[in-house]
Write an enzyme that holds these catalytic residues in place. Structure first.
Site, mmCIF file in Angstrom:
data_model
loop_
_atom_site.group_PDB
_atom_site.id
_atom_site.type_symbol
_atom_site.label_atom_id
_atom_site.label_comp_id
_atom_site.label_asym_id
_atom_site.label_seq_id
_atom_site.Cartn_x
_atom_site.Cartn_y
_atom_site.Cartn_z
ATOM 1 N N CYS A 204 0.851 -1.196 0.000
ATOM 2 C CA CYS A 204 0.000 0.000 0.000
ATOM 3 C C CYS A 204 0.884 1.243 0.000
ATOM 4 O O CYS A 204 1.698 1.432 0.909
ATOM 5 C CB CYS A 204 -0.907 -0.009 1.225
ATOM 6 S SG CYS A 204 -1.880 1.502 1.429
ATOM 7 N N CYS B 116 -3.856 -0.249 8.796
ATOM 8 C CA CYS B 116 -3.636 -1.676 8.540
ATOM 9 C C CYS B 116 -2.301 -2.083 9.154
ATOM 10 O O CYS B 116 -1.256 -2.052 8.497
ATOM 11 C CB CYS B 116 -3.645 -1.951 7.044
ATOM 12 S SG CYS B 116 -5.221 -1.623 6.253
ATOM 13 N N CYS C 246 -16.297 -11.227 17.345
ATOM 14 C CA CYS C 246 -15.231 -10.449 16.708
ATOM 15 C C CYS C 246 -14.131 -10.108 17.709
ATOM 16 O O CYS C 246 -13.220 -9.337 17.395
ATOM 17 C CB CYS C 246 -15.792 -9.176 16.073
ATOM 18 S SG CYS C 246 -16.579 -8.042 17.253
#
Length: 401
Positions: free
Chosen positions: A3, A14, A361
């Protein structure tokens, strides 16, 4: 995945960027197994991988810059806009519409909100793409000042983006770090975006929540549905049901399914999906799942609902008081990151509940909740990588008393 934004230090969201994807997936599997290691009989299924890029079906773009040169992305430490419209995590169909949306900011004269000066109107653009390529677009605004201009230029935007199905304006007048406010103004006749995941058709409304990764969500609902089919309960409660993915996956002839979710928008979407799919024996209600289940159980639940009791896809949320519900044989929970809290104690002391399917999660809160339910044995579990390039994942666990 590489990226340019990450390499340039413009965005570090990220945290696993640059780590080979196979290693990311293996590390998440090891972390989940380690956290739940006390459950010695737990059978771990192979993890479900995701595309490592282009997997996000939703873009949350903070709008900065100026009317003439808007930025769509995030704000830096000084509250200046950083343009991330080429983010590699977004579905390519979202990336493709970003230049059109940036141009629309100028065309409709939507002044980006200046956090430091506390002036301007447009705070965020929220765009969701369905698996079929249709779009839901929301303008998060400080006030209604620019709604008329959006309406004026909306036909031209629809011409440029024929896949645009649902458009709304959300009002967030307060100066606070939030994604949306309470008021939603629909800017067209359509209010539902169909989200087709395999054989399952779910519906998304502007203020509803939907899993960010459609590829993995399809596998999540399908696998939970397989477990429910194997357990074959007569009744199921889907607590924290969202737009009804687990509840509709659990539906079967002769089975009573009830979905509970705090968000009225999500419940409206779930009811709409149930009607569109022609599913019988499923009803949804807007309520706080954490208190609804113990409260319902304490109010004399026990009689099996009859055919005329109003339990079905067309039932509305206001009819529960006159409807007899059966304590469920199976409960599905898909809570926020904090877990199910006191609901774990209710499950533990409710012998009618023979099995639980828990979608989490946050494996740490999952482990805490499982310790609060010692009568249940964790039989099987699976890691589903909903969030590549981050440490987060979804863990699905099957528990039996």
């Amino acid at each position: 995945m590489r990226c340019d934004y990450f390499d340039a230090g413009l965005c570090r969201a990220c945290s696993l960027m640059g780590v080979p994807y196979a290693q990311q997936l293996a590390d998440k599997q090891r972390a989940a197994e380690s956290t739940l290691a006390e459950h010695t009989g737990l059978a771990w299924l192979d993890p479900v991988a995701s595309p490592e890029s282009g997997y996000r079906n939703k873009a949350k773009m903070v709008v900065g810059g100026s009317v003439a040169k808007p930025t769509l992305g995030i704000l830096d430490a000084a509250q200046r806009g950083i343009d991330l419209r080429g983010c590699g995590l977004h579905d390519a169909r979202l990336t493709g519409v970003m230049p059109v949306l940036a141009d629309f900011v100028g065309t409709a004269r939507l002044e980006p909100y200046d956090v430091v000066a506390r002036r301007g109107e447009l705070k965020l653009l929220l765009a969701t793409v369905s698996p079929d390529g249709e779009l839901l677009l929301r303008f998060v605004l400080r006030s209604q000042e620019s709604v008329a201009r959006i309406r004026k230029h909306l036909p031209a935007l629809r011409t440029a983006l024929p896949q645009l199905r649902v458009v709304s304006a959300n009002l967030l007048p307060e100066h606070r770090a939030a994604i949306e406010g309470e008021t939603e103004i629909l800017l067209g006749d359509e209010q539902v975006l169909p989200m087709r995941l395999g054989s399952l058709e779910l519906h998304l409304r502007p203020q509803g929540f939907f899993q960010t990764n459609s590829h993995v969500a399809e596998r999540l609902y399908a696998h939970a549905g397989e477990w429910i089919a194997e357990l074959d309960p007569a009744s199921v409660w889907d607590l924290y049901c969202g737009v009804g993915g687990f509840a509709l996956s659990a539906a079967a002839p002769g089975r009573d399914v009830v979905g509970i979710e705090l968000s009225g928008e999500a419940i409206a979407a779930a009811q709409s999906a149930a009607r569109a799919s022609g599913v019988d024996g499923v009803r949804f209600e807007a309520a706080d799942a954490t208190t609804w289940a113990p409260g319902t159980a304490g109010s004399g639940v026990g009689a099996r609902a009859g055919a005329g009791a109003g339990v079905g896809a067309h039932g509305d949320a206001g009819t529960r008081a006159s409807t007899a519900l059966t304590l469920p044989e199976t409960v599905i929970v898909n809570p926020p990151r904090r877990g199910i809290g006191p609901l774990a104690d209710w499950l533990e002391r409710t012998p009618e509940v023979r099995s639980v399917v828990y979608s989490s999660c946050n494996v740490d809160s999952l482990a805490r909740d499982l310790r609060a339910m010692p009568s249940f044995t964790a039989r099987a579990a699976r890691v589903l990588d909903m969030f590549p390039q981050t440490p987060h994942s979804e863990v699905l666990v099957r528990l039996e008393r």
